[in-house]
Design a protein around this motif. Structure first.
Motif, PDB file in Angstrom:
ATOM      1  N   THR A  71       0.828  -1.207   0.000  1.00 21.20           N
ATOM      2  CA  THR A  71       0.000   0.000   0.000  1.00 21.20           C
ATOM      3  C   THR A  71       0.860   1.252   0.000  1.00 21.20           C
ATOM      4  O   THR A  71       0.547   2.249  -0.668  1.00 21.20           O
ATOM      5  CB  THR A  71      -0.927  -0.002   1.218  1.00 21.20           C
ATOM      6  OG1 THR A  71      -1.756  -1.164   1.192  1.00 21.20           O
ATOM      7  CG2 THR A  71      -1.805   1.242   1.243  1.00 21.20           C
ATOM      8  N   VAL A  78      -5.661  -2.471   0.782  1.00 20.13           N
ATOM      9  CA  VAL A  78      -5.875  -3.920   0.801  1.00 20.13           C
ATOM     10  C   VAL A  78      -6.556  -4.290   2.128  1.00 20.13           C
ATOM     11  O   VAL A  78      -6.206  -3.755   3.184  1.00 20.13           O
ATOM     12  CB  VAL A  78      -4.545  -4.688   0.639  1.00 20.13           C
ATOM     13  CG1 VAL A  78      -4.800  -6.196   0.682  1.00 20.13           C
ATOM     14  CG2 VAL A  78      -3.845  -4.299  -0.648  1.00 20.13           C
ATOM     15  N   LEU A 146      -8.710  -5.998  -2.852  1.00 14.86           N
ATOM     16  CA  LEU A 146      -7.758  -4.953  -3.269  1.00 14.86           C
ATOM     17  C   LEU A 146      -8.494  -3.905  -4.083  1.00 14.86           C
ATOM     18  O   LEU A 146      -9.264  -4.242  -4.984  1.00 14.86           O
ATOM     19  CB  LEU A 146      -6.614  -5.567  -4.075  1.00 14.86           C
ATOM     20  CG  LEU A 146      -5.476  -4.654  -4.510  1.00 14.86           C
ATOM     21  CD1 LEU A 146      -4.176  -5.448  -4.579  1.00 14.86           C
ATOM     22  CD2 LEU A 146      -5.748  -4.057  -5.896  1.00 14.86           C
TER      23      LEU A 146
END
Length: 496
Positions: A71, A78, A146
Motif C-alpha cells: 500500500t 488492501v 484490493l
C-alpha cells in the motif's frame, strides 16, 4: 456529377476507416484492461498465499508487513479477513465493514467467481475492487480484497487511442486525396467530352477533346475526335457544295435574264401572260440563289466564329449600337410599311451588343420584312430594343394573324413556308439565315404566338417571358393573335 462521385467515395472511405478504427480502439482498451487485471490478480494471489499461511500458523506478521509495504509503494488499499470475516489487515483507509467490500468478501468466502472487469476508457476514473479467496481446494481460510487505481491504465489507453486516431486520420486524408485524384482522373475526360459534345451541338463541327483518363475513356475521346472531324468535313463539304452550286448557277442565270429581258419587246400581246409568269419564276430563282449563297456564307462565318479560327480579332469581338441599328432599320422599312398599310413603331433604349453591325442589320431586316409582309393591312409592327442584365433583347412585335404552334416549330426550317403564304414572294430562307447569324454570335432567336413561346431549341413554355415585361414598360402589350420574334445577343460594356 463530380460532387456525387466524391461524396460516394468519401462515404465509402469513412466507413472503411471507421470499420478498421473502431474495433482497433476496442481491442486496445480491452488488452490494456486485461493487463491490469492480470497484474492485480498476481498481487492478490501472493496475498492469498500469505493469508493462508497466517491462518495455518496463527502469525500474521509477514502478511501485515507485505500488505502495508504494498500500500505504501502503490497507494492501493488492501483488506484481508479470516474465514469468520474478522479483519486481519486493513490498509489505505479501506475497511472490511464497507458494504461493497463486505459483498466481495462474502462472494470470495463462498468461492464464487468474480465478474469480469469492463474494458477501461480514457475517461475512466473510478477505482475497481478485486477479491480473491485464501486457501486451497474447497477449504477457504479467508479472503483478500484490493482496490486498484485505473488512472495509469486509463492514461495508457488514451495514449494508445491517440496513436490509433492519428493513424486513422492519416488514412482518412490518404483516402480523400486518393478519391480526389481518382475522381479527377475519371471525370476530367468526361468533362472534356461534355464540352466537345456541347461544341458540336452549338455548330462547331471541328471540336476536339484531349485524350486522357482510363483506357476506355481515351479510346472514347479518340473516337469522338474522329467523329468530330468527320462531321466538320461533311459540314464543310455541304456548305461548299451549296456555295459552289449557287455561284456556278449565277452565270447561266444572268445569261437567261439577259435573254428574257431582250425578248420582252418582241413578245406579242397574246404571250404577255406567259412572259410575265416566266419572268416571275426567274426572279424567284434569282432570289433563291442569292439566299442560298447568303446562307452558305453565314454558316461558314458562324462556324468560324464558334470555332474561333480564321477570324480577325475585329470580327470576332465586334460590338455595335443595337438601338442605332434598330432605328436605322425602322427608317429604312417605313416607306414599304406605309405602302403595305402597316404602322411601324419604334421603342428603343441604349444597348451595345456583341455582334457586327451589318449582321444585326440583316437580321432585323429579315424580321421587319416578314412582319410587314405577313401582318396584313391595318396591322401595327413595333421594334423594341433594350438591355436586361447581360443580354441585349431586340423584339419585333406585330398584331397580325400570328402563327400556330405547328408553324412555330417549322418557322426556322430551311425552305419552309406556310401554306397560306405560298403565293407571296420569298424563299423560306430568311429566318434560317437570321437564326444562324444570331447563334454564331452566341445568341438565340425566339418566336412566340398566341401566348406560346418557341425557341430554336424546340421547347415551349407557358410562363411570362422577360420580353413581355419589357413590352409592358414600352407600351401596350401585343395582340394575343400576333407574332413576337425576339433576338437575344450578349451585351457589351461601354468602354471609355
Amino acid at each position: 456529377m463530380r460532387r456525387r462521385v466524391l461524396l460516394a467515395l468519401l462515404a465509402f472511405s469513412v466507413l472503411a476507416v471507421a470499420a478498421f478504427a473502431v474495433p482497433l480502439l476496442g481491442s486496445t482498451a480491452a488488452e490494456r484492461t486485461q493487463q491490469l487485471v492480470i497484474a492485480r490478480t498476481a498481487d492478490l494471489d501472493r496475498f492469498a498465499v500469505l493469508a493462508d499461511q497466517a491462518a495455518a500458523t496463527g502469525d500474521a506478521t509477514t502478511l501485515r508487513a507485505e500488505v502495508e509495504r504494498y500500500t505504501e509503494l502503490y497507494g492501493e488499499p488492501v483488506v484481508v479477513v479470516d474465514a469468520r470475516r474478522a479483519p486481519v489487515v486493513e490498509t489505505g483507509g479501506m475497511r472490511a465493514a464497507e458494504p461493497t467490500v463486505a459483498g466481495l468478501v462474502d462472494g470470495a468466502l463462498r468461492n464464487q467467481p468474480a465478474e469480469p472487469l469492463a474494458p477501461l476508457r480514457p475517461w475512466s476514473r473510478e477505482d475497481v475492487l478485486l477479491a480473491r479467496p485464501a486457501g486451497t481446494g474447497t477449504k477457504v481460510s479467508g479472503a483478500v480484497v484490493l482496490r486498484a487505481s485505473v488512472r495509469a491504465t486509463a492514461s495508457d489507453v488514451a495514449s494508445r487511442w491517440a496513436l490509433v486516431l492519428l493513424g486513422t486520420a492519416a488514412a482518412a486524408v490518404a483516402c480523400v486525396f486518393l478519391a480526389l485524384v481518382m475522381t479527377r482522373w475519371v471525370l476530367r475526360p468526361l468533362r472534356e467530352l461534355e464540352r466537345g459534345v456541347r461544341a458540336v451541338a452549338a455548330g462547331r463541327g471541328d471540336a476536339r477533346v484531349a485524350a486522357g483518363g482510363p483506357p476506355e475513356l481515351r479510346q472514347l475521346a479518340t473516337q469522338f475526335n474522329q467523329m468530330s472531324d468527320a462531321v466538320a468535313e461533311a459540314s464543310e463539304q455541304q456548305r461548299q457544295l451549296v456555295a459552289d452550286a449557287s455561284h456556278q448557277l449565277r452565270n447561266p442565270m444572268a445569261a437567261l435574264r439577259l435573254r428574257i429581258d431582250a425578248l420582252g419587246a418582241q413578245v406579242p400581246e397574246s404571250g404577255r401572260r406567259t412572259y410575265r409568269s416566266v419572268e416571275s419564276d426567274l426572279e424567284r430563282m434569282e432570289a433563291l440563289l442569292d439566299d442560298m449563297l447568303a446562307l452558305a456564307n453565314v454558316e461558314n462565318r458562324a462556324a468560324r466564329l464558334s470555332a474561333g479560327r480564321d477570324v480577325a480579332a475585329a470580327e470576332a469581338h465586334a460590338v455595335c449600337d443595337a438601338a442605332a441599328v434598330a432605328t436605322a432599320q425602322v427608317d429604312a422599312w417605313r416607306s414599304a410599311a406605309e405602302q403595305a398599310g402597316v404602322t411601324l413603331r419604334l421603342a428603343v433604349r441604349p444597348a451595345l451588343a456583341r455582334c457586327a453591325e451589318d449582321e444585326l442589320a440583316q437580321v432585323l431586316g429579315v424580321l421587319v420584312d416578314n412582319a410587314v409582309k405577313y401582318a396584313g393591312r391595318g396591322a401595327t409592327v413595333e421594334v423594341r430594343c433594350a438591355r436586361e442584365d447581360d443580354v441585349v433583347r431586340l423584339t419585333v412585335v406585330d398584331d397580325g394573324p400570328g402563327m400556330s404552334a405547328d408553324e412555330l416549330r417549322l418557322a426556322t426550317r430551311r425552305f419552309w413556308r406556310a401554306d397560306r403564304h405560298r403565293g407571296t414572294r420569298g424563299t423560306g430562307l430568311g429566318l434560317p439565315i437570321a437564326e444562324r447569324m444570331v447563334s454564331g454570335r452566341g445568341g438565340r432567336l425566339e418566336l412566340r404566338s398566341a401566348g406560346r413561346r418557341h425557341t430554336t431549341g424546340g421547347q415551349e413554355h407557358e410562363e411570362p417571358t422577360p420580353e413581355q415585361r419589357t413590352a409592358e414598360e414600352h407600351g401596350p402589350t401585343e395582340h394575343p393573335g400576333g407574332l413576337t420574334v425576339v433576338v437575344e445577343l450578349p451585351a457589351a460594356e461601354v468602354t471609355r
